[in-house]
Design an enzyme around this catalytic site. Structure first.
Site, PDB file in Angstrom:
ATOM      1  N   HIS A  82       0.822  -1.218   0.000  1.00 33.85           N
ATOM      2  CA  HIS A  82       0.000   0.000   0.000  1.00 33.85           C
ATOM      3  C   HIS A  82       0.850   1.260   0.000  1.00 33.85           C
ATOM      4  O   HIS A  82       0.391   2.340  -0.356  1.00 33.85           O
ATOM      5  CB  HIS A  82      -0.900   0.049   1.237  1.00 33.85           C
ATOM      6  CG  HIS A  82      -1.839  -1.097   1.346  1.00 33.85           C
ATOM      7  ND1 HIS A  82      -2.785  -1.381   0.395  1.00 33.85           N
ATOM      8  CD2 HIS A  82      -1.963  -2.059   2.289  1.00 33.85           C
ATOM      9  CE1 HIS A  82      -3.468  -2.461   0.767  1.00 33.85           C
ATOM     10  NE2 HIS A  82      -2.982  -2.889   1.901  1.00 33.85           N
ATOM     11  N   HIS A 137       3.375  10.932   5.980  1.00 27.27           N
ATOM     12  CA  HIS A 137       2.773  10.797   7.313  1.00 27.27           C
ATOM     13  C   HIS A 137       3.780  10.216   8.290  1.00 27.27           C
ATOM     14  O   HIS A 137       4.247   9.089   8.096  1.00 27.27           O
ATOM     15  CB  HIS A 137       1.549   9.869   7.262  1.00 27.27           C
ATOM     16  CG  HIS A 137       0.371  10.485   6.575  1.00 27.27           C
ATOM     17  ND1 HIS A 137      -0.650   9.752   6.022  1.00 27.27           N
ATOM     18  CD2 HIS A 137       0.059  11.789   6.380  1.00 27.27           C
ATOM     19  CE1 HIS A 137      -1.549  10.579   5.504  1.00 27.27           C
ATOM     20  NE2 HIS A 137      -1.145  11.823   5.705  1.00 27.27           N
ATOM     21  N   TYR A 145       1.639   3.415  25.616  1.00 28.58           N
ATOM     22  CA  TYR A 145       1.162   2.171  25.007  1.00 28.58           C
ATOM     23  C   TYR A 145       2.296   1.330  24.418  1.00 28.58           C
ATOM     24  O   TYR A 145       2.079   0.183  24.030  1.00 28.58           O
ATOM     25  CB  TYR A 145       0.115   2.464  23.936  1.00 28.58           C
ATOM     26  CG  TYR A 145      -1.119   3.131  24.489  1.00 28.58           C
ATOM     27  CD1 TYR A 145      -1.868   2.514  25.486  1.00 28.58           C
ATOM     28  CD2 TYR A 145      -1.531   4.384  24.033  1.00 28.58           C
ATOM     29  CE1 TYR A 145      -2.999   3.124  26.012  1.00 28.58           C
ATOM     30  CE2 TYR A 145      -2.654   4.998  24.556  1.00 28.58           C
ATOM     31  CZ  TYR A 145      -3.382   4.376  25.541  1.00 28.58           C
ATOM     32  OH  TYR A 145      -4.489   4.980  26.065  1.00 28.58           O
ATOM     33  N   THR A 221      -6.022   6.664   8.012  1.00 30.17           N
ATOM     34  CA  THR A 221      -6.616   6.835   6.672  1.00 30.17           C
ATOM     35  C   THR A 221      -6.625   5.525   5.903  1.00 30.17           C
ATOM     36  O   THR A 221      -6.914   5.509   4.716  1.00 30.17           O
ATOM     37  CB  THR A 221      -5.871   7.907   5.859  1.00 30.17           C
ATOM     38  OG1 THR A 221      -4.529   7.446   5.608  1.00 30.17           O
ATOM     39  CG2 THR A 221      -5.842   9.234   6.596  1.00 30.17           C
ATOM     40  N   THR A 222      -6.270   4.437   6.580  1.00 32.27           N
ATOM     41  CA  THR A 222      -6.377   3.107   5.985  1.00 32.27           C
ATOM     42  C   THR A 222      -7.165   2.227   6.963  1.00 32.27           C
ATOM     43  O   THR A 222      -7.195   2.523   8.163  1.00 32.27           O
ATOM     44  CB  THR A 222      -4.989   2.476   5.778  1.00 32.27           C
ATOM     45  OG1 THR A 222      -4.262   2.505   7.012  1.00 32.27           O
ATOM     46  CG2 THR A 222      -4.190   3.231   4.722  1.00 32.27           C
TER      47      THR A 222
HETATM   48 ZN   LIG Z   1      -0.779   7.703   5.742  1.00 35.71          ZN
END
Ligand SMILES: [Zn+2]
Length: 286
Positions: A82, A137, A145, A221-222
């Site tokens: 991706h 990004h 975490y 966004t995925t």
């Molecule tokens: Zn991204």
């Protein structure tokens, strides 16, 4: 065994895996929500950032270039089918500044989104309706975490910094070229991954001016589109040249066989649904 399975699943969903079969970028608005209910949520990303609607938040501080300067001891570049992902950092930077982020944030990975062609639009966010060639990004996780996988579904789990990628640089951007060079060597097809030696810092890739940024609450966004992201979208883009944009759109593949080009890997903008966009007082222009 169960715990191990869970972890592997989380990592796959977060795109570290080369298994691109679960979803793709065709008809994302219609298809993603079928398998991943959160993708139909009310706080989804990306969005069209309307700069004139953004409200000044006096409490937002300066994002300093020095945040990004630390070179990790080790890192990899991977093609997960991706995107191209730089990650697996050993000893990377943390951002610990309550005026910038509400939690201590550790860089987990960074990756790219880009257009179908070098002269096309492929950024995920828009800036007043304008789409840029691409977007970088930088995904940070809340330190408490311990990892991106653990943080991804927590409301205060992630902080992603987004920089647009524009193609107006008059010559090759040598730093961005560095990233492409390594990608061409080891990450042309899905599943490809290689160690980068020597490493470089994220600071070499980002634009000079970080004064103007926009902040809102959104999602991955995925898929699985978890609404766990404190978003920071910068106004000034990274500049590369058309040749470099061409390399991105023509040289990489979203499958192992090298038949399906990796490009047009962006999600369309989502509804704002009343969310506030804020900006620091240092924001210039509108
Ligand atoms: Zn991204």
């Amino acid at each position: 065994m169960f715990i191990k399975l869970l972890l592997v699943t989380a990592i796959c969903l977060l795109d570290f895996s080369a298994d691109a079969s679960k979803w793709d970028y065709e008809n994302t608005d219609e298809t993603w929500g079928i398998d991943f209910a959160q993708c139909n949520g009310e706080k989804q990303s990306p969005i069209d950032v309307s700069t004139y609607r953004a409200k000044t938040d006096q409490s937002l501080g300066v994002v300093r270039r020095s945040f990004f300067e630390k070179r990790p001891k080790s890192m990899t570049i991977a093609n997960n089918g991706h995107s191209l992902v730089i990650g697996d950092f050993v000893d990377t930077y943390e951002i610990n500044d309550p005026n910038v982020l509400p939690f201590t944030a550790v860089l987990g990975q960074y990756h790219l989104h880009w257009a179908n062609t070098a002269d096309g639009g492929g950024s995920e966010h828009l800036l007043d309706g304008k789409q840029f060639f691409g977007e970088l990004h930088a995904v940070h996780y809340n330190k408490k975490y311990g990892s991106v996988a653990e943080a991804a579904d927590k409301p205060d789990g992630l902080a992603v910094f987004g920089w647009f990628i524009d193609t107006k640089y008059p010559q090759e951007n040598l730093y961005f070229g560095n990233l492409i060079y390594h990608s061409l060597r080891g990450a042309r097809t899905a599943g490809g991954k290689m160690q980068i030696v020597p490493t470089f810092s994220l600071e070499t890739l980002i634009p000079a001016n970080l004064d103007s940024y926009y902040r809102y609450s959104g999602s991955l966004t995925t898929p699985p589109c978890y609404e766990s992201v404190t978003w920071t979208v910068f106004k000034e883009p990274i500049q590369i040249d058309m040749r470099q944009a061409n390399l991105l759109t023509t040289m990489f593949y979203g499958d192992k066989e090298g038949t399906s080009p990796l490009r047009r890997n962006f999600r369309p903008v989502q509804k704002l649904n009343g969310r506030k966009i804020t900006k620091p007082a240092t924001c210039y222009g509108k």
